[in-house]
Design a protein around this motif. Structure first.
Motif, PDB file in Angstrom:
ATOM      1  N   ILE A 423      -6.755  -2.316   6.811  1.00 26.31           N
ATOM      2  CA  ILE A 423      -5.825  -1.424   7.494  1.00 26.31           C
ATOM      3  C   ILE A 423      -4.535  -2.177   7.830  1.00 26.31           C
ATOM      4  O   ILE A 423      -3.427  -1.643   7.708  1.00 26.31           O
ATOM      5  N   ASP A 424      -4.697  -3.440   8.227  1.00 30.75           N
ATOM      6  CA  ASP A 424      -3.509  -4.255   8.519  1.00 30.75           C
ATOM      7  C   ASP A 424      -2.627  -4.429   7.280  1.00 30.75           C
ATOM      8  O   ASP A 424      -1.395  -4.426   7.368  1.00 30.75           O
ATOM      9  N   LYS A 425      -3.246  -4.590   6.121  1.00 35.12           N
ATOM     10  CA  LYS A 425      -2.469  -4.714   4.884  1.00 35.12           C
ATOM     11  C   LYS A 425      -1.678  -3.429   4.623  1.00 35.12           C
ATOM     12  O   LYS A 425      -0.519  -3.473   4.175  1.00 35.12           O
ATOM     13  N   LEU A 426      -2.310  -2.296   4.885  1.00 34.72           N
ATOM     14  CA  LEU A 426      -1.603  -1.024   4.741  1.00 34.72           C
ATOM     15  C   LEU A 426      -0.418  -0.973   5.698  1.00 34.72           C
ATOM     16  O   LEU A 426       0.691  -0.562   5.320  1.00 34.72           O
ATOM     17  N   LYS A 427      -0.622  -1.409   6.935  1.00 35.47           N
ATOM     18  CA  LYS A 427       0.435  -1.391   7.944  1.00 35.47           C
ATOM     19  C   LYS A 427       1.590  -2.314   7.565  1.00 35.47           C
ATOM     20  O   LYS A 427       2.744  -2.068   7.929  1.00 35.47           O
ATOM     21  N   LYS A 428       1.275  -3.369   6.821  1.00 35.98           N
ATOM     22  CA  LYS A 428       2.313  -4.308   6.389  1.00 35.98           C
ATOM     23  C   LYS A 428       2.938  -3.915   5.049  1.00 35.98           C
ATOM     24  O   LYS A 428       3.840  -4.598   4.551  1.00 35.98           O
ATOM     25  N   GLY A 429       2.441  -2.823   4.470  1.00 30.84           N
ATOM     26  CA  GLY A 429       2.973  -2.379   3.179  1.00 30.84           C
ATOM     27  C   GLY A 429       2.563  -3.269   2.028  1.00 30.84           C
ATOM     28  O   GLY A 429       3.265  -3.326   1.006  1.00 30.84           O
ATOM     29  N   GLU A 430       1.411  -3.937   2.157  1.00 28.44           N
ATOM     30  CA  GLU A 430       0.965  -4.871   1.123  1.00 28.44           C
ATOM     31  C   GLU A 430       0.220  -4.135   0.004  1.00 28.44           C
ATOM     32  O   GLU A 430      -0.954  -4.371  -0.264  1.00 28.44           O
ATOM     33  N   PHE A 431       0.905  -3.207  -0.604  1.00 30.26           N
ATOM     34  CA  PHE A 431       0.407  -2.519  -1.794  1.00 30.26           C
ATOM     35  C   PHE A 431       1.613  -2.215  -2.675  1.00 30.26           C
ATOM     36  O   PHE A 431       2.726  -2.032  -2.178  1.00 30.26           O
ATOM     37  N   GLU A 432       1.396  -2.188  -3.976  1.00 28.17           N
ATOM     38  CA  GLU A 432       2.501  -2.040  -4.915  1.00 28.17           C
ATOM     39  C   GLU A 432       3.067  -0.617  -4.894  1.00 28.17           C
ATOM     40  O   GLU A 432       2.340   0.350  -4.666  1.00 28.17           O
ATOM     41  N   ASP A 433       4.348  -0.505  -5.163  1.00 26.16           N
ATOM     42  CA  ASP A 433       5.040   0.779  -5.049  1.00 26.16           C
ATOM     43  C   ASP A 433       4.433   1.852  -5.945  1.00 26.16           C
ATOM     44  O   ASP A 433       4.383   3.029  -5.570  1.00 26.16           O
ATOM     45  N   TRP A 434       3.984   1.467  -7.140  1.00 24.05           N
ATOM     46  CA  TRP A 434       3.461   2.457  -8.081  1.00 24.05           C
ATOM     47  C   TRP A 434       2.193   3.136  -7.570  1.00 24.05           C
ATOM     48  O   TRP A 434       1.819   4.210  -8.042  1.00 24.05           O
ATOM     49  N   MET A 435       1.537   2.538  -6.579  1.00 19.47           N
ATOM     50  CA  MET A 435       0.294   3.114  -6.071  1.00 19.47           C
ATOM     51  C   MET A 435       0.506   4.478  -5.421  1.00 19.47           C
ATOM     52  O   MET A 435      -0.394   5.335  -5.459  1.00 19.47           O
ATOM     53  N   MET A 436       1.671   4.712  -4.834  1.00 17.36           N
ATOM     54  CA  MET A 436       1.910   5.994  -4.171  1.00 17.36           C
ATOM     55  C   MET A 436       1.791   7.152  -5.160  1.00 17.36           C
ATOM     56  O   MET A 436       1.113   8.154  -4.902  1.00 17.36           O
ATOM     57  N   SER A 437       2.449   7.020  -6.305  1.00 22.39           N
ATOM     58  CA  SER A 437       2.374   8.100  -7.298  1.00 22.39           C
ATOM     59  C   SER A 437       1.027   8.088  -8.010  1.00 22.39           C
ATOM     60  O   SER A 437       0.518   9.142  -8.413  1.00 22.39           O
ATOM     61  N   ALA A 438       0.423   6.884  -8.141  1.00 26.28           N
ATOM     62  CA  ALA A 438      -0.863   6.791  -8.845  1.00 26.28           C
ATOM     63  C   ALA A 438      -1.961   7.546  -8.108  1.00 26.28           C
ATOM     64  O   ALA A 438      -2.796   8.213  -8.736  1.00 26.28           O
ATOM     65  N   VAL A 439      -1.971   7.456  -6.776  1.00 27.15           N
ATOM     66  CA  VAL A 439      -3.045   8.136  -6.051  1.00 27.15           C
ATOM     67  C   VAL A 439      -2.860   9.651  -6.101  1.00 27.15           C
ATOM     68  O   VAL A 439      -3.841  10.407  -6.136  1.00 27.15           O
ATOM     69  N   ILE A 440      -1.605  10.108  -6.155  1.00 32.35           N
ATOM     70  CA  ILE A 440      -1.379  11.554  -6.282  1.00 32.35           C
ATOM     71  C   ILE A 440      -1.827  12.032  -7.669  1.00 32.35           C
ATOM     72  O   ILE A 440      -2.452  13.089  -7.806  1.00 32.35           O
ATOM     73  N   ASN A 441      -1.542  11.231  -8.696  1.00 27.16           N
ATOM     74  CA  ASN A 441      -2.027  11.574 -10.033  1.00 27.16           C
ATOM     75  C   ASN A 441      -3.544  11.562 -10.086  1.00 27.16           C
ATOM     76  O   ASN A 441      -4.169  12.364 -10.791  1.00 27.16           O
ATOM     77  N   ASP A 442      -4.147  10.641  -9.329  1.00 25.78           N
ATOM     78  CA  ASP A 442      -5.606  10.573  -9.256  1.00 25.78           C
ATOM     79  C   ASP A 442      -6.164  11.855  -8.635  1.00 25.78           C
ATOM     80  O   ASP A 442      -7.161  12.424  -9.097  1.00 25.78           O
ATOM     81  N   LEU A 443      -5.505  12.328  -7.573  1.00 27.03           N
ATOM     82  CA  LEU A 443      -5.904  13.588  -6.953  1.00 27.03           C
ATOM     83  C   LEU A 443      -5.809  14.741  -7.949  1.00 27.03           C
ATOM     84  O   LEU A 443      -6.670  15.612  -8.018  1.00 27.03           O
ATOM     85  N   LYS A 444      -4.728  14.742  -8.739  1.00 24.13           N
ATOM     86  CA  LYS A 444      -4.567  15.799  -9.749  1.00 24.13           C
ATOM     87  C   LYS A 444      -5.651  15.718 -10.809  1.00 24.13           C
ATOM     88  O   LYS A 444      -6.185  16.734 -11.266  1.00 24.13           O
ATOM     89  N   LEU A 445      -5.971  14.505 -11.212  1.00 25.18           N
ATOM     90  CA  LEU A 445      -7.001  14.315 -12.222  1.00 25.18           C
ATOM     91  C   LEU A 445      -8.343  14.822 -11.716  1.00 25.18           C
ATOM     92  O   LEU A 445      -9.098  15.508 -12.427  1.00 25.18           O
ATOM     93  N   ASN A 446      -8.640  14.502 -10.469  1.00 19.83           N
ATOM     94  CA  ASN A 446      -9.877  14.975  -9.869  1.00 19.83           C
ATOM     95  C   ASN A 446      -9.917  16.485  -9.769  1.00 19.83           C
ATOM     96  O   ASN A 446     -10.942  17.113 -10.038  1.00 19.83           O
TER      97      ASN A 446
END
Length: 993
Positions: A423-446
């Motif tokens: 959770i702390d990593k999320l709060k620090k933004g320690e995830f790559e920018d492309w992940m935001m659109s990737a998870v939405i595409n994942d939702l669409k795929l599901n």
């Protein structure tokens, strides 16, 4: 993919799915608005522009909401009748009421389930008055006297009632999935019916919801108490309840369990249940959902002619308490026999808020089953045994739950801290920018995958109703998520995730808060299965349009081609969307090579000479491609699935991993530790002990496939390079391919390019054959700390014979499965000896193997002797009920007639048939055989295949409570060591739990 536990998030994921359009074809970015229409008959309805589900939402004059959607793939309709009435609205002095009412709605009305309601009602009024006396009496001895009188009057009333008429009628339609559930804000009634039976279904349901009659009340109450006991034996449920109690110290979410309290279940009020029904079961508080092969205009007229006649009443739901903010961690502990775990939960805003959108994204960034922070940093690196998270959103509040299981010698606090660190990593933004659109595409795929299922779509509709959501907002949901920036999400995470959580430690140990109850001594009630109400007699005269079965010519339905290297490719076109599924199939598995599944599992933690394991997961996730290497007993599958446009890139990446995986000793050591801890955890699960450990021992004895495993010491001695080489060498063995998707030529071209075969392929190693033991005279018992006791009677039958499949299917419908089956009626409905009881004649999955007969009972230990006697009597002397047989026969035929084997299921069904030595669609022969069967034929099948069989009896229960002397009458009682059942090493018990 990640298993989403929250019902609501499931609907969010799936609400935009489209069985007729591909993801790339669906454009929800255009303006989304509600459009109003009037059909040819004058019924007004709403649609939403760019809604891929094609919903028509009607509101009848009495306020009933009707959700209709069309899908003609199979001649069935998924039905839900959803009521905004759940445990939140139970009176504080009568918790569990909404759930118990749900059970009673199956008992009939003044027309269904009775021979003479006028006479019966006099007795029901007496029973109601006695329950009011019972509720108000504090003297235990006087309460028992009143209960005896209740039992006495109930016997008289049962002579007039007719058990299970509702289910008999619904079953006769060929309905599937007949059930209901109650939760915080809802009670939902479920059926999946053949299209041609809509008129008859509406007739039954409109009568059922017109009036409540509380007949056979005390026997059903005892069944609910058995359900309560099952909950006490479920450590997961107990931990969940503790979490809710911490999150909601004032609100019913945390203060009123849906099942109710023990004290309230012991002291019900029939008056209160009637009042609840009259208040909430009104048309303007109900939605009907119908999804499937239907005609819009005709269907709404039929619904209006039945449910549209109900009277509208004002409904006011109670105002529920508000919660104060949580300002510091709240700690809860739960004890039980299963493995230890920890969960954290943050209270959230309600459904439909901005917070819901933020948390949906946050949850997927943290754990999506592939490339989330928890997936990569905890699960992939084997930093814990397992971990994940999921959100739930309800009408007043919600919660974001995190859960984790410890490795050996790891504390629960260490797991908790690791979860918080992500959770702390999320709060620090320690995830790559492309992940935001990737998870939405994942939702669409599901959503595209899941809404090929009418049941999923219908579930989304009823959830929208229960949660007061406009469908327009559901359609626009994913577009709304796209508007959220990374910085906005990071800012939200920093403001939301603080020390405002509840932590629940599920510890191994004795639960000292168990509620136990005496056997009340219920006298068996009359079932009157040979009687029929006038309603049923009239119902049977109604003729439904004929529905003819459709059978498959598998050899023409499954097309064949070959790759350049000569591999056989079986394929089926995907007519619905641009998703594909590609499997390379090896007809060898664990039974051919014990290291096969070990190697397949190890591969998931490896990287290559080009990618780290974490980078590899990210690369697949970017493509929207899932890969898998799975080994069963006799098959190994290497495959990918996802969006067709990325098939080639996905296959190239899979082949890269397959060819270039790099063994790692440290990773392997962690993998072995994980296996050891997994074994330790699995042997603490009572369901695993009974249905896996005891079942395998009952079938095979000492030499069962379950026991043919490597010891932990042997696993530690294996060189991980050997496992990697085994996976790499797998492609040298004989193989075949199955492809489901569009454009098979492009798929084959990709296989030719990426999946290189060298030389002549190898034959498979010899398969280990496990010898089935003769059954009879043995009682295998496992001591386990639990309230209920569970047992299976298991008998080895004759060798598999396809000619018995028709009779066995009809027998199971008539005798052993379903609410109107003989076993359920006798064990639960009449005698109240168990919450769950069923039996089956189980046909073998492979030619040459034996069929098995089994019967199951889950009951209180103090009822076990009576339950055993009742079950064994049934398994020796099958009751002959002509009307019930005819209903079971009709139901079985209608289910076959409405069944359509479609899409990739055509291939997988044929695979199963070939294992049994069957080359055609044997449903045709089964249909004709069943059509000509009589009750006498079924009795002959019973006498030849079931009567007189000798059983191994498999029992799990608390040794202090179980009557071992009674068990000894069934055979020699042998208390089994759990480690021996699974062939686990005793030294594993030293692993800290």
């Amino acid at each position: 993919m990640k298993l989403i536990k929250s019902v609501l998030l499931f609907c969010i994921i799936t609400c935009l799915s489209n069985c007729k359009k591909s993801t790339s074809e669906t454009n929800v970015s255009q303006e989304i608005k509600v459009e109003k229409h009037t059909d040819a008959s004058g019924f007004k309805y709403e649609t939403v522009t760019n809604d891929p589900t094609g919903l028509r939402l009607y509101t009848l004059e009495n306020g009933l909401k009707v959700y209709l959607a069309k899908n003609e793939e199979e001649p069935k309709i998924q039905t839900y009748i959803a009521v905004r009435a759940g445990s939140n609205y139970d009176p504080k002095e009568a918790t569990g009421l909404a759930h118990y009412l749900e059970h009673m709605v199956f008992k009939g009305t003044d027309e269904i389930g009775t021979q003479d309601f006028e006479k019966e009602n006099v007795l029901l009024k007496q029973i109601s008055d006695l329950y009011e006396q019972h509720k108000g009496e504090s003297d235990p001895d006087k309460k028992k006297e009143i209960y005896k009188k209740i039992d006495e009057v109930s016997q008289e009333a049962s002579k007039i009632s007719i058990s299970n008429e509702y289910d008999k009628m619904i079953s006769s339609l060929g309905a599937e999935g007949t059930n209901a559930h109650t939760w915080f804000e809802e009670t939902v009634y479920k059926n999946k019916i053949p299209t041609n039976e809509l008129d008859k279904w509406l007739k039954v349901e409109s009568e059922r919801f017109s009036q409540l009659v509380l007949r056979l009340f005390h026997t059903e109450l005892e069944a609910v108490y058995e359900e309560f006991n099952r909950g006490q034996d479920n450590d997961g449920r107990k931990a969940y309840a503790a979490m809710l109690e911490g999150l909601f110290p004032n609100h019913p979410y945390g203060q009123q369990k849906t099942i109710g309290t023990s004290e309230h279940l012991k002291n019900p009020s029939m008056v209160a249940i009637h009042n609840y029904f009259d208040k909430y079961y009104v048309p303007n508080n109900i939605a009907m959902v119908l999804v499937g092969d239907l005609d819009f205009d005709e269907t709404i007229q039929k619904v209006n002619n039945t449910f549209g006649q109900f009277e509208k009443k004002e409904v006011v739901h109670p105002t529920l308490p508000k919660e104060n903010p949580i300002t510091s961690p709240i700690v809860k502990e739960v004890f039980g026999p299963t493995a230890e775990s920890v969960s954290l939960a943050f209270r959230t805003d309600a459904i439909g808020t901005k917070e819901e959108k933020m948390l949906t994204l946050a949850d997927m960034l943290l754990a999506n089953g592939n490339a989330g922070l928890i997936d990569l940093n905890l699960n992939q690196k084997q930093a814990v045994q397992s971990a994940g998270c999921s959100p739930t959103f309800l009408n007043d509040y919600g919660y974001h739950q995190f859960y984790g299981s410890p490795k050996a010698n790891q504390t629960l606090d260490e797991v908790k801290d690791l979860l918080l660190s992500q959770i702390d990593k999320l709060k620090k933004g320690e995830f790559e920018d492309w992940m935001m659109s990737a998870v939405i595409n994942d939702l669409k795929l599901n959503q595209t995958r899941q809404y090929e299922n009418n049941t999923a779509l219908a579930s989304a509709y009823y959830n929208a109703f229960i949660h007061h959501q406009d469908w327009k907002d559901k359609v626009a949901y994913l577009d709304e998520l796209k508007k959220i920036s990374k910085q906005e999400l990071v800012d939200f995470a920093n403001s939301f995730y603080k020390d405002n959580y509840v932590v629940v430690y599920k510890r191994k140990g004795e639960d000292k808060n168990i509620s136990k109850v005496e056997n009340p001594g219920i006298t068996p009630v009359e079932l009157n299965r040979d009687k029929e109400s006038k309603f049923v007699q009239d119902f049977k005269k109604i003729e439904a349009p004929a529905l003819k079965p459709k059978f498959i010519d598998y050899k023409s339905a499954i097309k064949e081609t070959k790759t350049d290297s000569g591999l056989q490719v079986s394929y089926i076109d995907n007519p619905n969307n641009d998703l594909f599924d590609l499997n390379i199939i090896f007809d060898m598995g664990q039974d051919h090579d014990r290291k096969a599944s070990l190697a397949a599992g190890y591969l998931d933690y490896l990287g290559t000479d080009k990618y780290t394991p974490e980078e590899l997961k990210k690369e697949f996730y970017k493509l929207g491609i899932n890969y898998s290497v799975n080994t069963g007993s006799d098959k190994t599958y290497v495959g990918i699935s996802g969006l067709k446009e990325n098939l080639d890139a996905g296959l190239a990446l899979l082949e890269h991993l397959w060819s270039n995986a790099v063994p790692n000793q440290e990773t392997y050591a962690k993998y072995v530790d994980q296996i050891a801890k997994g074994r330790q955890n699995s042997k603490l699960q009572k369901g695993n002990i009974l249905w896996s450990g005891l079942m395998n021992y009952g079938m095979y004895g000492d030499n069962s496939p379950l026991r043919n495993i490597y010891t932990i010491g042997e696993l530690q001695d294996i060189n991980p390079k050997e496992l990697v080489d085994k996976i790499k060498q797998l492609r040298d063995f004989k193989q075949r391919i199955f492809y489901y998707g569009k454009n098979v030529d492009a798929a084959v071209a990709s296989i030719n390019k990426n999946h290189k075969i060298k030389g002549e392929l190898l034959d498979y190693p010899e398969k280990t054959k496990y010898i089935e033991k003769e059954t009879g005279g043995n009682v295998y018992f496992v001591d386990y700390d639990m309230v209920q006791s569970e047992m299976i009677f298991l008998a080895k039958g004759a060798e598999f014979d396809p000619n018995k499949m028709a009779a066995s299917r009809l027998f199971n419908t008539y005798f052993g499965s379903g609410l109107s089956s003989i076993v359920f009626q006798e064990i639960r409905e009449s005698k109240s000896l168990a919450y769950s009881a069923f039996s089956a004649y189980s046909t073998a999955q492979e030619k040459g193997d034996s069929n098995y007969i089994y019967a199951y009972i889950g009951t209180q230990a103090n009822k076990m002797p009576q339950a055993v006697d009742a079950m064994m009597d049934l398994m020796t002397n099958m009751p002959e009920a002509e009307e019930q047989f005819n209903a079971a026969k009709e139901a079985t035929l209608k289910k076959i007639a409405a069944q359509r084997i479609t899409k990739s299921n055509i291939f997988w069904t044929y695979e199963g048939l070939k294992k049994r030595g069957i080359e055609n669609d044997n449903r045709k022969e089964m249909y004709e055989t069943i059509k000509n069967m009589t009750l006498s034929d079924l009795k002959s099948f019973f006498d030849q295949n079931i009567k007189g069989e000798t059983y191994n009896v498999l029992v799990i229960g608390n040794k202090k409570e179980v009557d071992i002397k009674a068990l000894s009458k069934l055979g020699e009682v042998k208390e089994m060591d759990i480690d021996y059942l699974f062939n686990y090493e005793k030294k594993n018990e030293d692993i800290k739990l």
